[in-house]
Design a protein around this motif. Sequence first.
Motif, PDB file in Angstrom:
ATOM      1  N   LEU A  80       0.853  -1.185   0.000  1.00 18.07           N
ATOM      2  CA  LEU A  80       0.000   0.000   0.000  1.00 18.07           C
ATOM      3  C   LEU A  80       0.890   1.236   0.000  1.00 18.07           C
ATOM      4  O   LEU A  80       1.727   1.405   0.884  1.00 18.07           O
ATOM      5  N   ARG A  81       0.680   2.095  -0.992  1.00 15.47           N
ATOM      6  CA  ARG A  81       1.504   3.298  -1.125  1.00 15.47           C
ATOM      7  C   ARG A  81       0.681   4.545  -0.806  1.00 15.47           C
ATOM      8  O   ARG A  81      -0.441   4.688  -1.274  1.00 15.47           O
ATOM      9  N   ASN A  82       1.280   5.423   0.005  1.00 17.70           N
ATOM     10  CA  ASN A  82       0.627   6.676   0.359  1.00 17.70           C
ATOM     11  C   ASN A  82       0.730   7.668  -0.807  1.00 17.70           C
ATOM     12  O   ASN A  82       1.270   7.336  -1.870  1.00 17.70           O
ATOM     13  N   LYS A  83       0.250   8.869  -0.594  1.00 19.57           N
ATOM     14  CA  LYS A  83       0.250   9.874  -1.662  1.00 19.57           C
ATOM     15  C   LYS A  83       1.664  10.193  -2.147  1.00 19.57           C
ATOM     16  O   LYS A  83       1.880  10.440  -3.332  1.00 19.57           O
ATOM     17  N   ALA A  84       2.644  10.134  -1.252  1.00 22.73           N
ATOM     18  CA  ALA A  84       4.041  10.405  -1.617  1.00 22.73           C
ATOM     19  C   ALA A  84       4.688   9.217  -2.328  1.00 22.73           C
ATOM     20  O   ALA A  84       5.832   9.313  -2.773  1.00 22.73           O
ATOM     21  N   GLY A  85       3.972   8.094  -2.437  1.00 23.39           N
ATOM     22  CA  GLY A  85       4.502   6.917  -3.106  1.00 23.39           C
ATOM     23  C   GLY A  85       5.284   5.983  -2.200  1.00 23.39           C
ATOM     24  O   GLY A  85       5.856   5.001  -2.662  1.00 23.39           O
ATOM     25  N   GLU A  86       5.283   6.257  -0.908  1.00 26.04           N
ATOM     26  CA  GLU A  86       6.004   5.417   0.053  1.00 26.04           C
ATOM     27  C   GLU A  86       5.111   4.271   0.517  1.00 26.04           C
ATOM     28  O   GLU A  86       3.902   4.443   0.702  1.00 26.04           O
ATOM     29  N   ILE A  87       5.709   3.101   0.737  1.00 28.96           N
ATOM     30  CA  ILE A  87       4.954   1.940   1.216  1.00 28.96           C
ATOM     31  C   ILE A  87       4.586   2.131   2.683  1.00 28.96           C
ATOM     32  O   ILE A  87       5.416   2.530   3.500  1.00 28.96           O
ATOM     33  N   CYS A  88       3.340   1.840   2.994  1.00 29.90           N
ATOM     34  CA  CYS A  88       2.832   1.890   4.373  1.00 29.90           C
ATOM     35  C   CYS A  88       2.991   0.475   4.939  1.00 29.90           C
ATOM     36  O   CYS A  88       2.262  -0.430   4.540  1.00 29.90           O
ATOM     37  N   PRO A  89       3.930   0.256   5.841  1.00 29.76           N
ATOM     38  CA  PRO A  89       4.252  -1.105   6.282  1.00 29.76           C
ATOM     39  C   PRO A  89       3.122  -1.793   7.041  1.00 29.76           C
ATOM     40  O   PRO A  89       2.394  -1.169   7.805  1.00 29.76           O
ATOM     41  N   GLY A  90       3.005  -3.097   6.780  1.00 32.30           N
ATOM     42  CA  GLY A  90       2.102  -3.948   7.552  1.00 32.30           C
ATOM     43  C   GLY A  90       0.672  -4.029   7.054  1.00 32.30           C
ATOM     44  O   GLY A  90      -0.083  -4.874   7.521  1.00 32.30           O
ATOM     45  N   TYR A  91       0.257  -3.171   6.137  1.00 37.41           N
ATOM     46  CA  TYR A  91      -1.121  -3.230   5.640  1.00 37.41           C
ATOM     47  C   TYR A  91      -1.312  -4.495   4.816  1.00 37.41           C
ATOM     48  O   TYR A  91      -0.414  -4.935   4.107  1.00 37.41           O
ATOM     49  N   LYS A  92      -2.499  -5.062   4.918  1.00 37.59           N
ATOM     50  CA  LYS A  92      -2.872  -6.217   4.106  1.00 37.59           C
ATOM     51  C   LYS A  92      -4.283  -5.998   3.581  1.00 37.59           C
ATOM     52  O   LYS A  92      -5.076  -5.277   4.181  1.00 37.59           O
ATOM     53  N   GLY A  93      -4.571  -6.644   2.458  1.00 40.67           N
ATOM     54  CA  GLY A  93      -5.912  -6.569   1.892  1.00 40.67           C
ATOM     55  C   GLY A  93      -6.836  -7.533   2.610  1.00 40.67           C
ATOM     56  O   GLY A  93      -6.410  -8.586   3.084  1.00 40.67           O
ATOM     57  N   LEU A  94      -8.106  -7.176   2.698  1.00 40.41           N
ATOM     58  CA  LEU A  94      -9.110  -7.989   3.382  1.00 40.41           C
ATOM     59  C   LEU A  94      -9.893  -8.827   2.382  1.00 40.41           C
ATOM     60  O   LEU A  94     -10.400  -8.303   1.385  1.00 40.41           O
ATOM     61  N   SER A  95      -9.976 -10.118   2.646  1.00 41.89           N
ATOM     62  CA  SER A  95     -10.855 -11.028   1.908  1.00 41.89           C
ATOM     63  C   SER A  95     -11.869 -11.582   2.888  1.00 41.89           C
ATOM     64  O   SER A  95     -11.549 -11.829   4.053  1.00 41.89           O
ATOM     65  N   ILE A  96     -13.086 -11.779   2.421  1.00 41.62           N
ATOM     66  CA  ILE A  96     -14.152 -12.341   3.248  1.00 41.62           C
ATOM     67  C   ILE A  96     -14.360 -13.784   2.829  1.00 41.62           C
ATOM     68  O   ILE A  96     -14.734 -14.057   1.681  1.00 41.62           O
ATOM     69  N   THR A  97     -14.128 -14.712   3.756  1.00 44.32           N
ATOM     70  CA  THR A  97     -14.198 -16.131   3.436  1.00 44.32           C
ATOM     71  C   THR A  97     -15.448 -16.825   3.972  1.00 44.32           C
ATOM     72  O   THR A  97     -15.751 -17.941   3.559  1.00 44.32           O
ATOM     73  N   GLY A  98     -16.168 -16.194   4.885  1.00 47.12           N
ATOM     74  CA  GLY A  98     -17.402 -16.779   5.401  1.00 47.12           C
ATOM     75  C   GLY A  98     -18.498 -16.699   4.342  1.00 47.12           C
ATOM     76  O   GLY A  98     -18.471 -15.843   3.460  1.00 47.12           O
ATOM     77  N   ARG A  99     -19.481 -17.589   4.435  1.00 46.01           N
ATOM     78  CA  ARG A  99     -20.552 -17.639   3.432  1.00 46.01           C
ATOM     79  C   ARG A  99     -21.913 -17.896   4.075  1.00 46.01           C
ATOM     80  O   ARG A  99     -22.030 -18.457   5.154  1.00 46.01           O
ATOM     81  N   CYS A 100     -22.913 -17.481   3.324  1.00 45.46           N
ATOM     82  CA  CYS A 100     -24.294 -17.874   3.590  1.00 45.46           C
ATOM     83  C   CYS A 100     -24.922 -18.109   2.222  1.00 45.46           C
ATOM     84  O   CYS A 100     -24.316 -17.815   1.195  1.00 45.46           O
ATOM     85  N   GLY A 101     -26.126 -18.615   2.206  1.00 43.45           N
ATOM     86  CA  GLY A 101     -26.822 -18.860   0.950  1.00 43.45           C
ATOM     87  C   GLY A 101     -27.229 -17.555   0.286  1.00 43.45           C
ATOM     88  O   GLY A 101     -26.937 -16.465   0.779  1.00 43.45           O
ATOM     89  N   PRO A 102     -27.915 -17.651  -0.845  1.00 34.75           N
ATOM     90  CA  PRO A 102     -28.318 -16.447  -1.571  1.00 34.75           C
ATOM     91  C   PRO A 102     -29.309 -15.593  -0.780  1.00 34.75           C
ATOM     92  O   PRO A 102     -30.067 -16.101   0.046  1.00 34.75           O
ATOM     93  N   ILE A 103     -29.260 -14.304  -1.045  1.00 36.87           N
ATOM     94  CA  ILE A 103     -30.209 -13.371  -0.433  1.00 36.87           C
ATOM     95  C   ILE A 103     -31.590 -13.621  -1.024  1.00 36.87           C
ATOM     96  O   ILE A 103     -31.741 -13.788  -2.235  1.00 36.87           O
ATOM     97  N   ASP A 104     -32.584 -13.640  -0.169  1.00 39.56           N
ATOM     98  CA  ASP A 104     -33.971 -13.768  -0.618  1.00 39.56           C
ATOM     99  C   ASP A 104     -34.494 -12.365  -0.892  1.00 39.56           C
ATOM    100  O   ASP A 104     -34.844 -11.636   0.035  1.00 39.56           O
ATOM    101  N   GLU A 105     -34.491 -11.988  -2.149  1.00 39.17           N
ATOM    102  CA  GLU A 105     -34.889 -10.633  -2.545  1.00 39.17           C
ATOM    103  C   GLU A 105     -36.378 -10.370  -2.348  1.00 39.17           C
ATOM    104  O   GLU A 105     -36.827  -9.233  -2.450  1.00 39.17           O
ATOM    105  N   ASN A 106     -37.163 -11.398  -2.080  1.00 38.16           N
ATOM    106  CA  ASN A 106     -38.595 -11.213  -1.881  1.00 38.16           C
ATOM    107  C   ASN A 106     -38.948 -10.840  -0.452  1.00 38.16           C
ATOM    108  O   ASN A 106     -40.086 -10.504  -0.163  1.00 38.16           O
ATOM    109  N   LYS A 107     -37.969 -10.925   0.442  1.00 46.51           N
ATOM    110  CA  LYS A 107     -38.220 -10.555   1.837  1.00 46.51           C
ATOM    111  C   LYS A 107     -37.675  -9.160   2.084  1.00 46.51           C
ATOM    112  O   LYS A 107     -36.750  -8.707   1.438  1.00 46.51           O
ATOM    113  N   GLY A 108     -38.220  -8.495   3.063  1.00 42.83           N
ATOM    114  CA  GLY A 108     -37.790  -7.140   3.380  1.00 42.83           C
ATOM    115  C   GLY A 108     -38.536  -6.132   2.524  1.00 42.83           C
ATOM    116  O   GLY A 108     -38.900  -6.401   1.377  1.00 42.83           O
ATOM    117  N   ALA A 109     -38.761  -4.980   3.074  1.00 41.55           N
ATOM    118  CA  ALA A 109     -39.489  -3.923   2.376  1.00 41.55           C
ATOM    119  C   ALA A 109     -38.520  -3.086   1.550  1.00 41.55           C
ATOM    120  O   ALA A 109     -37.331  -2.982   1.870  1.00 41.55           O
TER     121      ALA A 109
END
Length: 179
Positions: free
Chosen positions: A99-128
């Motif tokens: 991850l590089r800041n505006k000056a182009g320097e690396i910001c140490p220790g940052y990592k990208g987030l991935s979401i690995t948990g799951r549920c089934g499909p959203i039921d679009e017919n529920k909810g207003a």
Amino acid sequence: MTGNTKTFPGFDHLYYMQQAPMGNKCFYADLADDTPEYELLRGEWTPEGPLCANWGMGTPEPEDIARGRTVTWFYLSPRVQEIFRNHHLTGWSTYPLALRNKAGEICPGYKGLSITGRCGPIDENKGALAPGESPDDCFAERVGIFFDESSWDGADFFYPTDGVRTLAFRRNLQVHILL
């Protein structure tokens, strides 16, 4: 997604994580255009080496959570990663990031987030429909998100199998106070 041993806490404890509207009060960094966005976000692809995320707009330095301008990329500081680990939050992983800041320097220790948990499909017919939304609009917002409870894998952070909306349970919001 069978084998879930956690008790479903109920939809009233479910929250939807999303990006705030873009502005200059946050740090935004972009990955390369050829990055497989959804596979990365859903933890279905992990790069062999660090991905380069260059400052795109906003503040010159990232805070604890930085963002991408496309999809909903989140970049976590070492502090946030530690909080997630120390609170035993599940359904997330990280990928290597330069991850590089505006000056182009690396910001140490940052990592990208991935979401690995799951549920089934959203039921679009529920909810207003949210106020002012049309049922004919394919991007219409609904009040409430519903899915088959037995399809939830028990993770604190999770995606439905039919999309990339990040869902989380209230326990995560209590941790958010620590950030």
